[in-house]
Design an enzyme around this catalytic site. Sequence first.
Site, short mmCIF file in Angstrom:
data_model
loop_
_atom_site.label_atom_id
_atom_site.label_comp_id
_atom_site.label_asym_id
_atom_site.label_seq_id
_atom_site.Cartn_x
_atom_site.Cartn_y
_atom_site.Cartn_z
N HIS A 102 0.83 -1.21 0.00
CA HIS A 102 0.00 0.00 0.00
C HIS A 102 0.87 1.27 0.00
CE1 HIS A 102 -3.11 -2.98 0.64
NE2 HIS A 102 -2.33 -3.48 1.56
N GLU A 162 -2.23 0.46 7.75
CA GLU A 162 -1.34 -0.60 7.27
C GLU A 162 -0.13 -0.05 6.54
OE1 GLU A 162 -3.23 -3.41 4.66
OE2 GLU A 162 -1.39 -4.57 4.35
N GLU A 202 1.91 -11.54 6.15
CA GLU A 202 0.80 -10.80 6.78
C GLU A 202 1.11 -10.77 8.27
OE1 GLU A 202 -1.75 -9.20 5.55
OE2 GLU A 202 -2.22 -10.03 3.57
ZN LIG Z 1 -2.21 -5.29 2.57
#
Ligand SMILES: [Zn+2]
Length: 229
Positions: free
Chosen positions: A10, A24, A141
């Site tokens: 991102h 994030e 993640e």
């Molecule tokens: Zn992501």
Amino acid sequence: MVKIFIDPGHGGSDPGATGNGLQEKNITLQIAQRIRDMLTSEYENVSVKMSRTGDQTVSLNERTKAANDWNADFYLSIHINAGGGTGFESYVHPQSPQRTKNLQNTIHDEIMKQVDFRNRGKKQANFHVLRETVMDAMLTENGFIDNSADANKLKKSSFIDNLARGHVNGLAKSLNLKKKSSPPPQDPPKNNPGQLYKVQIGAFRDEENAKQLADRAKKAGFDVYIVKE
Ligand SMILES: [Zn+2]
């Protein structure tokens, strides 16, 4: 030279997942920067490129094209999860060769050694960054931003360090990176306190002459003794 492309997920107009006061895009950049700094300061023959080094908007196509054009050896994409869960999981593409799956195994395990996240397992998914990269590629993640326990961990600088350290240890192990040699040890101090430096002020064949010089030295305030050799 081992070329590692690090992709903080991102950025810019795309904040990624949000929750508990976190975005994030900011956490992924922090983790990526620390991984880069550790790799370049501690390892030999490693070159790192990042898909972004600040809060820029970068499309998925631009990310994978940059890594492919650079001929990276490894593509590491960093993300934070969301959607009701807790812990760490990693991904490679389902059609990855066994070599890539072995890299995922090693890196995933090294990350789990460094952080107290629930282990959600080694997974596979048809993500753009895993599919469109021509080199070995893995996506991590790192906790759930919408889980308050995970988010509290991600707010700690020491936790981000540990996450980065886990990635770095895994990359070093799986890509056979060589540690930079530490600076050569300093010479031991020259003035060892157990060692004496003696000053001799005369040597005589005649004992009397020696005594006379010793007396003169004593009068001048020196501690004197005569040694027969
Ligand atoms: Zn992501």
